[in-house]
Write a protein that holds these residues in place. Structure first.
Motif, PDB file in Angstrom:
ATOM      1  N   UNK A   1      34.463  87.372   8.135  1.00  0.00           N
ATOM      2  CA  UNK A   1      34.812  87.600   6.662  1.00  0.00           C
ATOM      3  C   UNK A   1      36.316  87.838   6.572  1.00  0.00           C
ATOM      4  N   UNK A   2      37.038  87.622   5.454  1.00  0.00           N
ATOM      5  CA  UNK A   2      38.228  87.517   5.429  1.00  0.00           C
ATOM      6  C   UNK A   2      38.909  89.163   5.139  1.00  0.00           C
ATOM      7  N   UNK A   3      40.143  89.389   5.841  1.00  0.00           N
ATOM      8  CA  UNK A   3      40.901  90.778   5.795  1.00  0.00           C
ATOM      9  C   UNK A   3      42.052  90.485   5.807  1.00  0.00           C
ATOM     10  N   UNK A   4      42.803  91.548   4.811  1.00  0.00           N
ATOM     11  CA  UNK A   4      44.213  91.432   4.630  1.00  0.00           C
ATOM     12  C   UNK A   4      44.821  92.051   5.882  1.00  0.00           C
ATOM     13  N   UNK A   5      45.919  91.341   6.600  1.00  0.00           N
ATOM     14  CA  UNK A   5      46.637  91.787   7.347  1.00  0.00           C
ATOM     15  C   UNK A   5      48.100  91.875   7.343  1.00  0.00           C
ATOM     16  N   UNK A   6      48.928  92.473   8.252  1.00  0.00           N
ATOM     17  CA  UNK A   6      50.331  92.571   8.143  1.00  0.00           C
ATOM     18  C   UNK A   6      50.788  92.512   9.823  1.00  0.00           C
TER      19      UNK A   6
ATOM     20  N   UNK B   1      61.242  91.757   4.140  1.00  0.00           N
ATOM     21  CA  UNK B   1      60.154  92.523   4.942  1.00  0.00           C
ATOM     22  C   UNK B   1      59.507  91.841   5.973  1.00  0.00           C
ATOM     23  N   UNK B   2      58.325  92.527   6.554  1.00  0.00           N
ATOM     24  CA  UNK B   2      57.607  91.955   7.274  1.00  0.00           C
ATOM     25  C   UNK B   2      56.386  90.954   6.789  1.00  0.00           C
ATOM     26  N   UNK B   3      55.866  90.279   7.547  1.00  0.00           N
ATOM     27  CA  UNK B   3      55.022  89.266   7.056  1.00  0.00           C
ATOM     28  C   UNK B   3      53.459  89.896   6.675  1.00  0.00           C
ATOM     29  N   UNK B   4      52.891  89.822   5.396  1.00  0.00           N
ATOM     30  CA  UNK B   4      51.547  89.852   5.092  1.00  0.00           C
ATOM     31  C   UNK B   4      50.722  88.612   5.413  1.00  0.00           C
ATOM     32  N   UNK B   5      49.680  88.498   6.014  1.00  0.00           N
ATOM     33  CA  UNK B   5      48.918  87.347   6.282  1.00  0.00           C
ATOM     34  C   UNK B   5      47.455  87.756   5.973  1.00  0.00           C
ATOM     35  N   UNK B   6      46.730  86.513   5.664  1.00  0.00           N
ATOM     36  CA  UNK B   6      45.321  86.618   5.769  1.00  0.00           C
ATOM     37  C   UNK B   6      44.461  86.604   7.284  1.00  0.00           C
ATOM     38  N   UNK B   7      43.659  87.398   7.512  1.00  0.00           N
ATOM     39  CA  UNK B   7      43.076  87.266   8.813  1.00  0.00           C
ATOM     40  C   UNK B   7      41.521  87.208   8.760  1.00  0.00           C
ATOM     41  N   UNK B   8      40.744  87.514   9.707  1.00  0.00           N
ATOM     42  CA  UNK B   8      39.279  87.019   9.588  1.00  0.00           C
ATOM     43  C   UNK B   8      38.698  88.136  10.761  1.00  0.00           C
ATOM     44  N   UNK B   9      37.641  88.741  10.182  1.00  0.00           N
ATOM     45  CA  UNK B   9      36.901  89.737  10.983  1.00  0.00           C
ATOM     46  C   UNK B   9      35.364  89.135  11.335  1.00  0.00           C
TER      47      UNK B   9
ATOM     48  N   UNK C   1      52.267  93.004  16.945  1.00  0.00           N
ATOM     49  CA  UNK C   1      51.376  94.081  16.539  1.00  0.00           C
ATOM     50  C   UNK C   1      50.664  93.668  15.161  1.00  0.00           C
ATOM     51  N   UNK C   2      49.389  93.910  14.861  1.00  0.00           N
ATOM     52  CA  UNK C   2      48.589  93.641  13.463  1.00  0.00           C
ATOM     53  C   UNK C   2      48.078  94.857  13.097  1.00  0.00           C
ATOM     54  N   UNK C   3      48.396  94.860  11.717  1.00  0.00           N
ATOM     55  CA  UNK C   3      47.916  96.060  10.818  1.00  0.00           C
ATOM     56  C   UNK C   3      46.946  95.349   9.695  1.00  0.00           C
ATOM     57  N   UNK C   4      46.187  96.276   9.363  1.00  0.00           N
ATOM     58  CA  UNK C   4      45.084  96.095   8.313  1.00  0.00           C
ATOM     59  C   UNK C   4      45.751  96.909   7.105  1.00  0.00           C
TER      60      UNK C   4
ATOM     61  N   UNK D   1      43.551  86.461  14.187  1.00  0.00           N
ATOM     62  CA  UNK D   1      44.719  86.037  13.432  1.00  0.00           C
ATOM     63  C   UNK D   1      45.264  84.968  14.258  1.00  0.00           C
ATOM     64  N   UNK D   2      45.173  83.729  13.709  1.00  0.00           N
ATOM     65  CA  UNK D   2      45.121  82.249  14.284  1.00  0.00           C
ATOM     66  C   UNK D   2      46.141  81.243  13.592  1.00  0.00           C
ATOM     67  N   UNK D   3      47.062  81.669  12.900  1.00  0.00           N
ATOM     68  CA  UNK D   3      48.039  80.951  12.127  1.00  0.00           C
ATOM     69  C   UNK D   3      49.399  81.847  11.737  1.00  0.00           C
ATOM     70  N   UNK D   4      50.542  80.927  11.534  1.00  0.00           N
ATOM     71  CA  UNK D   4      51.634  81.567  10.840  1.00  0.00           C
ATOM     72  C   UNK D   4      52.629  82.111  12.229  1.00  0.00           C
ATOM     73  N   UNK D   5      51.992  83.032  12.822  1.00  0.00           N
ATOM     74  CA  UNK D   5      52.660  83.917  13.880  1.00  0.00           C
ATOM     75  C   UNK D   5      52.385  83.305  15.177  1.00  0.00           C
ATOM     76  N   UNK D   6      51.419  82.368  15.308  1.00  0.00           N
ATOM     77  CA  UNK D   6      50.920  81.840  16.592  1.00  0.00           C
ATOM     78  C   UNK D   6      52.094  80.895  17.211  1.00  0.00           C
TER      79      UNK D   6
END
Length: 907
Positions: free
Chosen positions: A159-164, A499-507, A793-796, A811-816
């Motif tokens: 399921x999608x989760x909002x990450x930073x 600022x730092x990046x906001x990224x979509x992630x998955x759980x 470091x990842x933050x929800x 998290x498997x995109x953008x900052x990989x």
């Protein structure tokens, strides 16, 4: 070639030809669809995002390839092009970089043969020219890597989760360049600081920005010569005239991989502009230290700063760090040790000092202590560069205005290897340090075992996600307010984003834990099943019919209570345990333990338990060496202090019973795996010192991935030579248990840094592949590298709050990594501080696994470590390999008996 096309298209040259061909291919496709009864107005899948003219060429070639048999209906403008050559051999621009939307999994690691050179044609020439036009759009894009597309390794399950993340995008001004020069000095200058002063002289005259590493590499934002240019400088102090020759090497693009070294030098200057002091690899603010006077400690806040070109461009990674220093200097420690026991002073001092790190405040540098020079004092002299002799007392007074109080104290020795100018060889150089002005860093083992000390230190070092984000924003504000830092970046065309990046992630989905009698329980939102483990039977129990408990006279009560409690509690776990044989030792001497192990353990005994009155490494190592190598039997060493707490003794004994069950070959729980015939392997290496490394290799033996075959080998370096032996033994054991060889082998390797990835791929993977070839197997191999020591470091982000991501976050995109198949996984639940994600790199894959399969498998394996009823940071086979290698390297110090190879005897 005909120009092709009518009306407005005339005069557009080869581009018109290709457009006309594309339109006619579309018309042909429409006619074919109508003949097949397919309506032309049906919705078509959305095409991938356009990439400019390269997409047009790619689409044209693909349609020509599908329609090569129908080429007779093309117009003369199309016929005039030699299309068969285009159809039979696609151009490199089309083949070399597959569109991510089309190719969803990594094939380059599987393909080993190079693509054959395409046949030359007019169409090929067009493609190459168009590609060249794309490259020349930006003046800074001058290398082949400028047109190399990043790879993608992206899954979709969960399921999608909002990450930073703690990444800040670096924006590069268009048209800016980086010019690399080689610097030569005549006469040759050895001292790095003198070379830098000379280069600074000529750069001030030119009023140019520069980055100079102090060696022979110089980077400038402008081109000052096409060949070479010679300047003259004066060596201060000696009035020596030196010729500085700058030789032009090449121009680089700011986004090139080769420029990463430049970026890190650049941000080193930015950190110095912000008044941060470098200690080791990180930077700390010595002006805002936090004092812990009750423990003689101080904590410096700081940052780990690194720049890399990731999947979505150039990024700055900024992670909060802390450095713990002692207010006690080395001289005070030596005096303290001498007063406590003068007879064993030197031996104790060496034990406390060797390998420790000291910090010298007069130059803000850290040094590792390699020896204590008892016969050298600050009164002794050393030669200077001009041939004079000067004492350490005089040197520190003249150079740093420091007066050494005790001229008779011993000196500390630091060894370092430096590159000799004009040679590839390194030479060792000795540096003497004065204990009186050398401050100790880090925590001792005694401090680490003190709960009060660690609690007080954690108040400053245990940083929450919200605090990390706040520190990151403060850093960005400081950079914007600092004119010098802004000038450093602007000179090279760089700008830090807001600022730092906001990224979509998955759980990923919550896993189901399977206990004995097929009882299934959810791992829960916290990935913790401690209570369920105590209330359910184990999946495979090993009954204990004969066992012995050794103890000293002072622990007699603990020994009898432990034996009876083990028998009572084991029934709830589904394990039958007979009453133990209690054997009292006459004393606590190490020789007595050795004698009792050799003479009192019977052949029918399954496990030997030792209840010891204190923690002593020599006694523990002896017991493990004898029980694991000389006399193969499962062993358990218990400190009697852990059995002295009535309110906790029940849970402690229950955990010991579970651990002993694993050491005898039993299993506690398992998960459901949707595959059969796979063998999962884990590798890790323990480093005990020079020529004392141990490689641990662990391989699964059953379908439920709950039983393991373990081997340990001594080696002389990180990248081992013994994998052929280890995999051969594992394959033979797997066939003996499952009656066939595995169809797929997944190897998860821990302890590999970025600089070793290429070597591992060429050297270690080749060993495993050669074993499969020797067995003549069709078994395929997937090799995954695990990295724990990372700064990511990842933050929800939930309801506007920043917190730790839940277990199973991907998290498997953008900052990989830009050119690696990798992802980040948070497997465990962390309530205090900030969670550290684990970095996975799929280095080699012939199993054709898609990203979802690899990610889900790695997360499942984090549930199978039997020393903890919850998820751990790395997959269980890696943790087992780590425990095995550490046990052999620290205690056993010999190859374990093969009779224990199929048991987790090292837990």
């Amino acid at each position: 070639m005909a120009s092709g096309g009518d009306g407005p298209s005339r005069g557009r040259g080869r581009g018109a030809t290709m457009l006309a061909a594309l339109e006619r291919m579309k018309e042909k496709e429409r006619l074919d669809r109508e003949q097949l009864g397919v309506r032309g107005d049906e919705p078509k899948p959305e095409p991938p995002k356009g990439l400019g003219r390269s997409v047009m060429l790619k689409t044209l070639h693909s349609r020509l390839g599908m329609r090569k048999d129908a080429s007779t209906s093309a117009t003369p403008a199309v016929v005039s092009e030699p299309t068969p050559a285009v159809v039979s051999e696609p151009t490199p621009a089309v083949v070399s970089q597959p569109t991510p939307a089309v190719v969803s999994r990594p094939t380059p690691a599987v393909v080993s043969k190079p693509t054959p050179a395409p046949t030359r044609s007019a169409e090929t020439d067009v493609t190459e020219k168009m590609a060249k036009l794309e490259v020349s759009d930006s003046a800074s894009q001058v290398s082949d890597s400028a047109v190399k597309e990043p790879v993608q390794y992206k899954g979709s399950s969960g399921k999608p989760i909002r990450l930073s993340a703690n990444y800040i995008r670096l924006e590069v001004a268009k048209g800016r360049g980086v010019f690399e020069y080689e610097v030569k000095f005549s006469p040759e200058i050895d001292a790095k600081n003198q070379r830098m002063r000379l280069v600074n002289q000529i750069m001030r005259e030119m009023e140019s920005a520069k980055l100079f590493d102090g060696g022979h590499l110089l980077y400038l934002p402008t081109k000052i010569t096409d060949t070479q240019k010679t300047f003259k400088g004066i060596l201060q102090g000696d009035d020596l005239e030196v010729e500085i020759t700058i030789i032009f090497k090449k121009q680089k693009r700011l986004g090139d991989r080769e420029c990463i070294h430049l970026y890190n030098i650049l941000f080193k200057r930015v950190m110095h502009a912000l008044l941060f002091i470098q200690m080791g690899r990180n930077y700390f603010d010595t002006g805002h230290r936090n004092l812990i006077p009750q423990h003689k400690l101080e904590v410096y806040p700081g940052f780990a700063v690194s720049v890399d070109e990731l999947e979505d461009g150039l990024m700055l990674c900024l992670d909060t760090q802390h450095r713990v220093l002692r207010t006690q200097n080395a001289y005070e420690l030596l005096k303290e040790l001498h007063s406590s026991n003068a007879r064993t002073f030197k031996e104790t001092a060496l034990k406390n000092m060797l390998g420790s790190c000291v910090f010298t405040r007069y130059n803000n540098k850290t040094y590792r202590i390699d020896d204590v020079l008892w016969d050298v004092t600050p009164k002794d002299t050393f030669p200077t560069r001009d041939g004079r002799q000067i004492s350490f007392l005089e040197y520190y007074k003249a150079q740093h205005n420091i007066i050494i109080q005790d001229p008779d104290q011993p000196m500390l020795l630091h060894r370092k290897s430096v590159v000799v100018p004009g040679s590839l060889e390194k030479e060792d150089r000795m540096l003497c340090l004065v204990p009186e002005i050398s401050y100790l860093t880090g925590l001792t083992d005694t401090m680490r075992s003190d709960y009060k000390v660690m609690k007080d230190v954690a108040e400053y070092t245990r940083v929450t996600p919200q605090q990390r984000i706040s520190s990151l924003k403060t850093y960005l504000d400081n950079v914007r307010k600092c004119e010098k830092a802004q000038m450093i970046l602007a000179e090279w065309g760089l700008r830090i984003s807001e600022g730092n990046l906001d990224l979509p992630g998955r759980q990923l989905e919550t896993e189901q834990i399977i206990f004995g009698d097929s009882v299934t329980k959810s791992a829960g939102p916290g990935a913790d099943w401690n209570r369920d483990l105590a209330n359910n039977k184990v999946t495979y129990a090993v009954d204990i019919h004969s066992w012995v408990v050794f103890h000293t006279a002072q622990d007699t009560k603990y020994a009898h209570d432990f034996g009876s409690l083990m028998c009572r509690l084991a029934g709830s776990l589904g394990i039958k345990i007979a009453n133990p044989r209690i054997d009292k030792l006459p004393n606590d001497n190490t020789a007595t333990y050795a004698n009792y192990v050799k003479t009192r353990i019977q052949k029918t005994d399954q496990v030997a338990v030792f209840i010891c009155p204190s923690i002593r490494s020599d006694r523990y190592n002896l017991i493990k060496n004898l029980c694991c190598s000389a006399l193969p039997i499962a062993s358990q060493v218990i400190n009697s202090r852990t059995l002295s707490k009535p309110d906790k003794v029940r849970s402690i004994v229950l955990k010991i019973a579970l651990q002993i069950n694993c050491k005898l070959g039993g299993t506690l729980w398992t998960l459901k795996f949707p595959f059969k015939g796979w063998m999962i392997c884990g590798i890790d290496v323990y480093h005990g010192g020079p020529s004392q490394s141990v490689c641990g290799f662990v391989a699964s033996l059953n379908e439920s991935i709950s039983r393991w075959h373990s081997r340990a080998f001594h080696q002389t370096k990180e990248l081992g030579d013994f994998y052929k032996r280890a995999l051969t033994a594992a394959l033979e054991r797997y066939k003996a248990e499952c009656f066939s060889f595995p169809s797929k082998i997944i190897i998860i390797r821990d302890g590999v840094g970025d600089g070793q990835l290429d070597h591992v791929k060429r050297y270690e993977v080749e060993q495993f592949e050669s074993v499969l070839q020797a067995f003549q197997l069709t078994t395929t191999l997937c090799f995954v590298v695990v990295q724990k020591r990372i700064s990511t470091r990842m933050f929800a982000i939930r309801s506007g709050k920043v917190e730790n991501p839940p277990p199973g976050t991907i998290l498997d995109h953008t900052v990989t990594r830009r050119y690696l198949y990798d992802f980040f996984l948070v497997p465990q639940n962390v309530r205090q501080g900030t969670v550290n994600p684990t970095h996975y790199i799929v280095l080699h894959d012939k199993c054709n696994l898609n990203p979802d399969h690899v990610q889900r498998l790695c997360y499942k394996l984090c549930h199978l470590y039997y020393n903890w009823p919850g998820t751990i940071r790395v997959p269980a086979p890696c943790q087992y390999a780590h425990k095995l290698a550490a046990m052999v390297g620290q205690s056993v110090k010999a190859e374990p008996s093969l009779e224990l190879a199929d048991k987790l005897w090292y837990l």
